[in-house]
Design an enzyme around this catalytic site. Structure first.
Site, PDB file in Angstrom:
ATOM      1  N   ARG A  90      66.493  67.826  26.707  1.00 54.43           N
ATOM      2  CA  ARG A  90      67.520  67.786  27.694  1.00 54.43           C
ATOM      3  C   ARG A  90      68.368  69.045  27.515  1.00 54.43           C
ATOM      4  NH1 ARG A  90      70.125  62.617  28.371  1.00 54.43           N
ATOM      5  NH2 ARG A  90      68.281  62.341  29.794  1.00 54.43           N
ATOM      6  N   TYR A  91      68.706  69.347  26.417  1.00 60.58           N
ATOM      7  CA  TYR A  91      69.654  70.278  25.871  1.00 60.58           C
ATOM      8  C   TYR A  91      68.642  71.612  25.706  1.00 60.58           C
ATOM      9  CZ  TYR A  91      73.177  67.060  25.369  1.00 60.58           C
ATOM     10  OH  TYR A  91      74.063  65.749  25.688  1.00 60.58           O
ATOM     11  N   ARG A  94      67.690  71.783  21.634  1.00 60.87           N
ATOM     12  CA  ARG A  94      67.429  70.691  20.817  1.00 60.87           C
ATOM     13  C   ARG A  94      66.777  69.710  21.276  1.00 60.87           C
ATOM     14  NH1 ARG A  94      72.435  71.456  22.316  1.00 60.87           N
ATOM     15  NH2 ARG A  94      73.749  69.854  22.537  1.00 60.87           N
ATOM     16  N   CYS A 103      63.649  48.279  14.972  1.00 57.77           N
ATOM     17  CA  CYS A 103      64.850  48.604  14.196  1.00 57.77           C
ATOM     18  C   CYS A 103      65.123  47.445  13.096  1.00 57.77           C
ATOM     19  CB  CYS A 103      65.998  48.516  15.109  1.00 57.77           C
ATOM     20  SG  CYS A 103      66.065  49.650  16.586  1.00 57.77           S
ATOM     21  N   CYS A 107      70.808  45.493  18.193  1.00 59.83           N
ATOM     22  CA  CYS A 107      71.981  45.576  18.459  1.00 59.83           C
ATOM     23  C   CYS A 107      72.145  45.093  19.923  1.00 59.83           C
ATOM     24  CB  CYS A 107      72.572  46.864  18.364  1.00 59.83           C
ATOM     25  SG  CYS A 107      72.304  47.617  16.844  1.00 59.83           S
ATOM     26  N   CYS A 110      72.437  48.117  22.761  1.00 66.20           N
ATOM     27  CA  CYS A 110      71.652  49.192  22.595  1.00 66.20           C
ATOM     28  C   CYS A 110      71.550  49.721  23.714  1.00 66.20           C
ATOM     29  CB  CYS A 110      70.382  48.839  21.854  1.00 66.20           C
ATOM     30  SG  CYS A 110      69.273  50.240  21.472  1.00 66.20           S
ATOM     31  N   ARG A 112      68.887  51.774  24.379  1.00 70.69           N
ATOM     32  CA  ARG A 112      67.645  51.591  24.535  1.00 70.69           C
ATOM     33  C   ARG A 112      66.859  50.118  24.656  1.00 70.69           C
ATOM     34  NH1 ARG A 112      67.168  56.529  21.020  1.00 70.69           N
ATOM     35  NH2 ARG A 112      67.873  57.896  22.547  1.00 70.69           N
ATOM     36  N   ASP A 270      77.245  52.894  27.419  1.00 66.75           N
ATOM     37  CA  ASP A 270      76.564  53.243  28.514  1.00 66.75           C
ATOM     38  C   ASP A 270      76.442  52.132  29.596  1.00 66.75           C
ATOM     39  OD1 ASP A 270      75.840  55.744  27.754  1.00 66.75           O
ATOM     40  OD2 ASP A 270      74.347  55.161  26.288  1.00 66.75           O
ATOM     41  N   ASP A 307      78.179  59.727  27.440  1.00 68.30           N
ATOM     42  CA  ASP A 307      76.770  60.258  27.741  1.00 68.30           C
ATOM     43  C   ASP A 307      76.582  60.030  29.292  1.00 68.30           C
ATOM     44  OD1 ASP A 307      74.380  61.336  27.530  1.00 68.30           O
ATOM     45  OD2 ASP A 307      74.122  60.104  25.555  1.00 68.30           O
ATOM     46  N   LYS A 314      76.167  64.553  27.004  1.00 66.94           N
ATOM     47  CA  LYS A 314      77.302  64.063  26.413  1.00 66.94           C
ATOM     48  C   LYS A 314      78.522  65.006  26.848  1.00 66.94           C
ATOM     49  CE  LYS A 314      74.828  62.353  22.455  1.00 66.94           C
ATOM     50  NZ  LYS A 314      73.500  62.941  22.761  1.00 66.94           N
TER      51      LYS A 314
HETATM   52  C1  LIG Z   1      72.567  63.164  21.865  1.00 65.52           C
HETATM   53  C2  LIG Z   1      71.249  63.899  22.278  1.00 65.52           C
HETATM   54  C3  LIG Z   1      71.074  65.147  21.533  1.00 65.52           C
HETATM   55  C4  LIG Z   1      71.913  65.770  20.442  1.00 65.52           C
HETATM   56  O1  LIG Z   1      73.091  66.250  20.837  1.00 65.52           O
HETATM   57  P1  LIG Z   1      74.203  66.525  20.019  1.00 65.52           P
HETATM   58  O2  LIG Z   1      75.433  66.917  20.654  1.00 65.52           O
HETATM   59  O3  LIG Z   1      73.567  67.958  19.470  1.00 65.52           O
HETATM   60  O4  LIG Z   1      74.290  65.834  18.684  1.00 65.52           O
HETATM   61  C5  LIG Z   1      69.749  65.654  21.860  1.00 65.52           C
HETATM   62  N1  LIG Z   1      69.094  65.139  22.815  1.00 65.52           N
HETATM   63  C6  LIG Z   1      69.417  64.262  23.639  1.00 65.52           C
HETATM   64  C7  LIG Z   1      68.598  63.737  24.667  1.00 65.52           C
HETATM   65  C8  LIG Z   1      70.361  63.447  23.373  1.00 65.52           C
HETATM   66  O5  LIG Z   1      70.798  62.523  23.973  1.00 65.52           O
HETATM   67  S1  SF4 Z   2      71.431  50.585  18.579  1.00 60.94           S
HETATM   68 FE1  SF4 Z   2      69.613  50.225  19.470  1.00 60.94          FE
HETATM   69  S2  SF4 Z   2      68.427  51.807  18.333  1.00 60.94           S
HETATM   70 FE2  SF4 Z   2      70.069  51.882  17.180  1.00 60.94          FE
HETATM   71  S3  SF4 Z   2      69.766  50.109  15.783  1.00 60.94           S
HETATM   72 FE3  SF4 Z   2      70.781  49.314  17.219  1.00 60.94          FE
HETATM   73  S4  SF4 Z   2      69.189  48.382  18.289  1.00 60.94           S
HETATM   74 FE4  SF4 Z   2      68.181  50.073  17.184  1.00 60.94          FE
END
Ligand SMILES: *Cc1c(COP(=O)(O)O)cnc(C)c1O
Ligand code: SF4
Length: 374
Positions: A90-91, A94, A103, A107, A110, A112, A270, A307, A314
Site C-alpha cells: 500500500r505504501y 514497505r 494467533c 482478540c 481483531c 483481521r 477499525d 487506519d 494510517k
Molecule cells: C501499518 C501498515 C504498514 C506499516 O506502516 P508504518 O506506518 O510504517 O508502521 C505497512 N503496510 C500496511 C498495509 C499497513 O497497514
Molecule cells: S489482534 Fe488479531 S492478529 Fe493480532 S493477535 Fe489478536 S487476533 Fe491475532
C-alpha cells in the site's frame, strides 16, 4: 513437543472449557466461536480477575459480535491492495506479509477477524512468489511480517522466511508484529532468540492494550528479545471498556517502558464486522493523547492514528489546540498547561520553501529556478 506448544495446547478453545474456568454459559458463545474462533492461553486466563474486566473483554466471545451484519469484513481493503497472495503493498517503500492465520489468542476486536483462526500459513510456493515480487520491487526497503501472529510458526519456518527475505539485497528492515510476548511468553525461547539475532536489523511491534498484561513473566519475555538486540515497539488498540481512560492508558505506557517497549501506535478501532461494540469516539483518543503529552515522558506518547476505511492507510491525529495559528509571521502555540506562546518565523530572506510532500515533483522544482535561494 516444545514446552510452549504444550502450554498453547492447554488454552481454552471450547465453550464447555470456558464454562468450567470462567462460568460462562456455553450456549451463549457456541454460535460465536463457529465464525470467530476463541483461544485463551493460560497466561491470559490467569490475568482475568473478574467477569467483564479489561482482559476478559478482549478474549471472551460475546453474542453481540454476530449483530454487526452490515459492517464490512475488510474495511481497510487489504485484499484489494494485494499483488500476490498474503502480501499487501500500500505504501511506497514497505509491505505487509501475512505469514499465518494462527494467533496465541483470538482478540474479539481483531481487524483481521475475517482471517484469523482459519487454517493456513504461507506455503513454500507462496513465500517464493512473495520473494520474487520483492526482488522485482527495489523500492521496498521494509517488510512487516504479520498475520495472524508470525511467532506462532515453528522455528524452522520463521528461519526459512527470514533467510529468504535476507537474500533480497535492497531489503533493509524486517519487522514482526506479534502478540506472543504478552500472551504466550513461553514461546520466547533461547532458540528463537538465537534465530532472530542472526537476521538483524529485526524490529518487533508488540500488541498490548492494558497495564495488567505486563506481568513479571511477560516483562521477562520482552527482556529476552531486547537482550538479543531487537528494538521493541508497542501497538495498542483503543477499546471501549478496556482502555478508553487516560489513567489506564498512562499506566499502560509506563509499564511498557519498564518492559523496554517503546509505545508506537495507538489505533482508533477499525470498522470491522463483529467488532463495532468496541468503538469509542475519536475525541476519546485525542483526549488520551492530550493527557499524556507534556504530562509524562515523551517516550510514553504513541502516535494516535486512524487506519482510513477504504485503504487510505494510517493517518495521524493530534489534538488541534497545539497550533492556534500559523502564518508568515510565526506560530501561535498552546502548551500542555494551556499557556500560549509565540514562535517567530525566520526573515523572508532566510526562507527556503520545500515542495509539497505527496504531490509529484513538478518540472519547476527540479530546474535551476528552485536553486535561487542559494
Ligand atoms: C501499518 C501498515 C504498514 C506499516 O506502516 P508504518 O506506518 O510504517 O508502521 C505497512 N503496510 C500496511 C498495509 C499497513 O497497514
Ligand atoms: S489482534 Fe488479531 S492478529 Fe493480532 S493477535 Fe489478536 S487476533 Fe491475532
Amino acid at each position: 513437543m516444545d514446552d510452549w506448544k504444550k502450554v498453547l495446547a492447554q488454552s481454552i478453545t471450547k465453550p464447555k472449557d470456558l464454562a468450567k474456568h470462567l462460568g460462562v454459559d456455553p450456549k451463549e458463545v457456541e454460535d460465536v466461536v463457529g465464525p470467530y474462533p476463541m483461544r485463551i492461553t493460560p497466561t491470559v486466563l490467569a490475568t482475568i480477575k473478574k467477569k467483564g474486566d479489561a482482559i476478559w473483554k478482549q478474549v471472551v466471545p460475546e453474542i453481540i459480535e454476530l449483530d454487526d451484519l452490515d459492517a464490512p469484513d475488510d474495511p481497510l481493503e487489504e485484499d484489494t491492495d494485494s499483488p500476490v497472495p498474503h502480501l499487501v503493498h500500500r505504501y511506497p517503500d514497505r509491505v505487509l506479509l501475512m505469514v499465518t492465520n494462527q494467533c496465541p489468542i483470538y482478540c474479539r476486536f481483531c481487524t483481521r477477524k475475517r482471517l484469523v483462526g482459519k487454517p493456513g500459513f504461507l506455503k513454500k510456493g507462496e513465500l517464493d512468489q512473495a520473494v520474487a515480487y520483492l526482488r522485482d520491487h527495489t523500492e521496498v526497503r521494509d517488510v512487516i511480517l504479520s498475520g495472524g501472529d508470525p511467532l506462532l510458526l515453528p522455528d524452522h519456518l520463521i528461519e526459512r522466511i527470514l533467510k529468504a527475505l535476507r537474500s533480497i539485497p535492497h531489503l533493509e528492515l524486517i519487522r514482526i508484529g506479534t502478540r506472543v510476548p504478552g500472551t504466550l511468553p513461553q514461546r520466547i525461547t533461547p532458540e528463537l532468540c538465537d534465530i532472530v539475532k542472526r537476521y538483524h536489523p529485526i524490529y518487533m511491534n508488540l500488541h498490548f492494550n492494558h497495564p495488567d498484561e505486563l506481568t513479571p513473566e511477560v516483562k521477562d519475555a520482552c527482556g529476552r528479545l531486547a537482550d538479543v538486540g531487537v528494538p521493541l515497539g508497542a501497538q495498542t488498540v483503543l477499546l471501549k471498556g478496556v482502555n478508553d481512560d487516560p489513567e489506564i492508558m498512562k499506566r499502560l505506557m509506563h509499564q511498557l517502558l519498564l518492559a523496554r517497549v517503546k509505545p508506537y501506535y495507538l489505533y482508533q478501532t477499525d470498522l470491522t464486522k463483529g467488532t463495532n461494540h468496541f468503538r469509542t469516539t475519536v475525541e476519546t483518543g485525542l483526549k488520551i493523547i492530550q493527557a499524556l503529552q507534556g504530562h509524562t515522558s515523551g517516550m510514553a506518547v504513541p502516535h494516535f492514528v486512524i487506519d482510513a476505511p477504504g485503504g487510505g492507510g494510517k493517518i495521524p491525529l493530534l489534538p488541534d489546540d497545539y497550533l492556534l495559528n500559523l502564518d508568515e509571521n510565526g506560530a501561535v502555540l498552546k502548551n500542555y498547561e494551556n499557556k500560549t506562546y509565540h514562535y517567530p518565523q525566520p526573515s523572508a530572506a532566510n526562507r527556503r520553501e520545500l515542495p509539497m510532500v505527496g504531490a509529484p515533483a513538478s518540472q519547476d522544482m527540479c530546474s535551476a529556478g528552485a536553486m535561487d535561494d542559494y
